[in-house]
Design a protein around this motif. Structure first.
Motif, PDB file in Angstrom:
ATOM      1  N   PHE A   1      41.889  20.852  14.112  1.00 54.40           N
ATOM      2  CA  PHE A   1      40.914  21.110  12.789  1.00 54.40           C
ATOM      3  C   PHE A   1      41.652  21.329  11.753  1.00 54.40           C
ATOM      4  O   PHE A   1      41.401  20.877  10.610  1.00 54.40           O
ATOM      5  CB  PHE A   1      39.719  21.782  12.965  1.00 54.40           C
ATOM      6  CG  PHE A   1      38.862  22.025  11.915  1.00 54.40           C
ATOM      7  CD1 PHE A   1      37.725  21.172  11.893  1.00 54.40           C
ATOM      8  CD2 PHE A   1      38.997  23.019  11.377  1.00 54.40           C
ATOM      9  CE1 PHE A   1      36.850  21.437  10.626  1.00 54.40           C
ATOM     10  CE2 PHE A   1      38.100  23.308  10.376  1.00 54.40           C
ATOM     11  CZ  PHE A   1      36.862  22.229  10.020  1.00 54.40           C
TER      12      PHE A   1
ATOM     13  N   VAL B   1      35.986  18.669  16.631  1.00 57.97           N
ATOM     14  CA  VAL B   1      36.558  18.421  15.448  1.00 57.97           C
ATOM     15  C   VAL B   1      35.722  18.024  14.276  1.00 57.97           C
ATOM     16  O   VAL B   1      35.477  18.257  13.243  1.00 57.97           O
ATOM     17  CB  VAL B   1      37.921  18.100  15.457  1.00 57.97           C
ATOM     18  CG1 VAL B   1      38.318  17.944  14.029  1.00 57.97           C
ATOM     19  CG2 VAL B   1      38.992  18.769  16.074  1.00 57.97           C
TER      20      VAL B   1
ATOM     21  N   CYS C   1      38.125  15.992  19.906  1.00 54.82           N
ATOM     22  CA  CYS C   1      37.945  15.159  18.763  1.00 54.82           C
ATOM     23  C   CYS C   1      36.517  15.294  18.392  1.00 54.82           C
ATOM     24  O   CYS C   1      36.381  15.303  17.159  1.00 54.82           O
ATOM     25  CB  CYS C   1      38.226  13.621  18.982  1.00 54.82           C
ATOM     26  SG  CYS C   1      39.820  13.343  19.203  1.00 54.82           S
TER      27      CYS C   1
ATOM     28  N   VAL D   1      41.067  22.866  19.506  1.00 54.13           N
ATOM     29  CA  VAL D   1      40.042  22.405  18.199  1.00 54.13           C
ATOM     30  C   VAL D   1      40.684  23.444  17.151  1.00 54.13           C
ATOM     31  O   VAL D   1      40.529  22.627  16.030  1.00 54.13           O
ATOM     32  CB  VAL D   1      38.901  22.810  18.617  1.00 54.13           C
ATOM     33  CG1 VAL D   1      37.840  22.693  17.677  1.00 54.13           C
ATOM     34  CG2 VAL D   1      38.222  22.108  19.845  1.00 54.13           C
TER      35      VAL D   1
END
Length: 296
Positions: free
Chosen positions: A80, A191, A188, A76
């Motif tokens: 990100f 994020v 995902c 993450v």
């Protein structure tokens, strides 16, 4: 059968590389949106698409999400940070130049791997780094077209940060090879939530046009969606000795797409920078490829 499976996984890696080649162009097509807003929307699409893929597997897919905290934090945080900086870079610097600098990550992966415990730093690593950084310097020191134009230092710095973050993430991610690729769907989603929170706190929402939505959907289904699943699977089960050199196609194809579509002008400086950055990565891995020719 094992060789066939490895070849199949390597083919997935090629798919990821081709999808990443479109990242810069699609980001330009979605231009005008604040970076965190674009991050939230594109990864939101990626999450929804991933859930649709995993739905037929039901509880088995959900069970694979139960992984230790460290691989979650790494994935993450890395994804990100990379995309937040990438979207920022392409909105504050010329697209092709920012994209090329961000694609220093294959070179940095080789150098970081050599510096890791058990690795060795060779002359080719230093030569490759010098070539790659020379290409970056060409871009960074190029004067803007207009006399009163401001040098895009923030965008160039963000693109360089992208390369450092993605290479560091890729090297560290090898520690968690047992984590299933399906976990990337959950990554995902997180994020997207992080992007939405940062957007709400730091940015003003911009209305999204139909053309921008088209680019966002393609981003979410491709470079920020399927590409992660494909690359994760490829790096765990494919021919790493082939995937490394093949990854140098991404900056070349990315630049060509931007030039062909008219998103960026073709200049001699851009050509020289591309040759230096891609050539630096190839020089850094040349000896490694020769040593690995016998690998499966």
């Amino acid at each position: 059968m094992k060789a066939h499976s490895a070849s199949r996984a390597t083919a997935f890696g090629v798919v990821a590389i081709l999808l990443w080649a479109a990242l810069a162009l699609l980001t330009v097509r979605a231009g005008g949106l604040p970076p965190f807003q674009l991050l939230a929307l594109s990864f939101g699409v990626a999450f929804v698409g991933g859930v649709c893929v995993l739905l037929p597997r039901g509880r088995a897919a959900l069970a694979e999400m139960r992984q230790p905290l460290r691989p979650w934090l790494l994935s993450v945080g890395g994804i990100f940070s990379y995309h937040a900086l990438y979207f920022y870079a392409l909105s504050h610097a010329p697209a092709a130049q920012a994209s090329l600098i961000a694609y220093l990550w294959p070179l940095f992966i080789v150098v970081f791997s050599a510096l890791a415990p058990g690795g060795r730093l060779h002359a080719r690593h230093i030569a490759g780094a010098v070539l790659g950084l020379a290409g970056t310097a060409l871009i960074a020191l190029e004067r803007p077209g207009a006399d009163d134009a401001v040098w895009p230092v923030a965008g160039i710095a963000a693109a360089f940060g992208c390369a450092l973050i993605w290479s560091g993430y890729s090297v560290l991610n090898r520690r968690y090879a047992d984590a299933p690729s399906s976990m990337m769907v959950g990554v995902c989603g997180l994020v997207a939530l992080g992007g939405a929170a940062c957007h709400a706190a730091l940015e003003t929402t911009v209305p999204v046009s139909g053309a921008q939505w088209g680019a966002i959907v393609l981003l979410g289904l491709g470079p920020t969606g399927l590409a992660f699943l494909a690359w994760d699977y490829a790096t765990k089960h494919g021919h790493l000795s082939l995937l490394g050199p093949l990854s140098y196609l991404a900056p070349l194809l990315s630049t060509l797409l931007l030039v062909v579509t008219g998103a960026t002008p073709a200049t001699l400086t851009l050509l020289l920078a591309a040759l230096l950055i891609i050539g630096g990565s190839m020089v850094a891995t040349f000896g490694k490829r020769r040593a690995a020719r016998g690998e499966a």
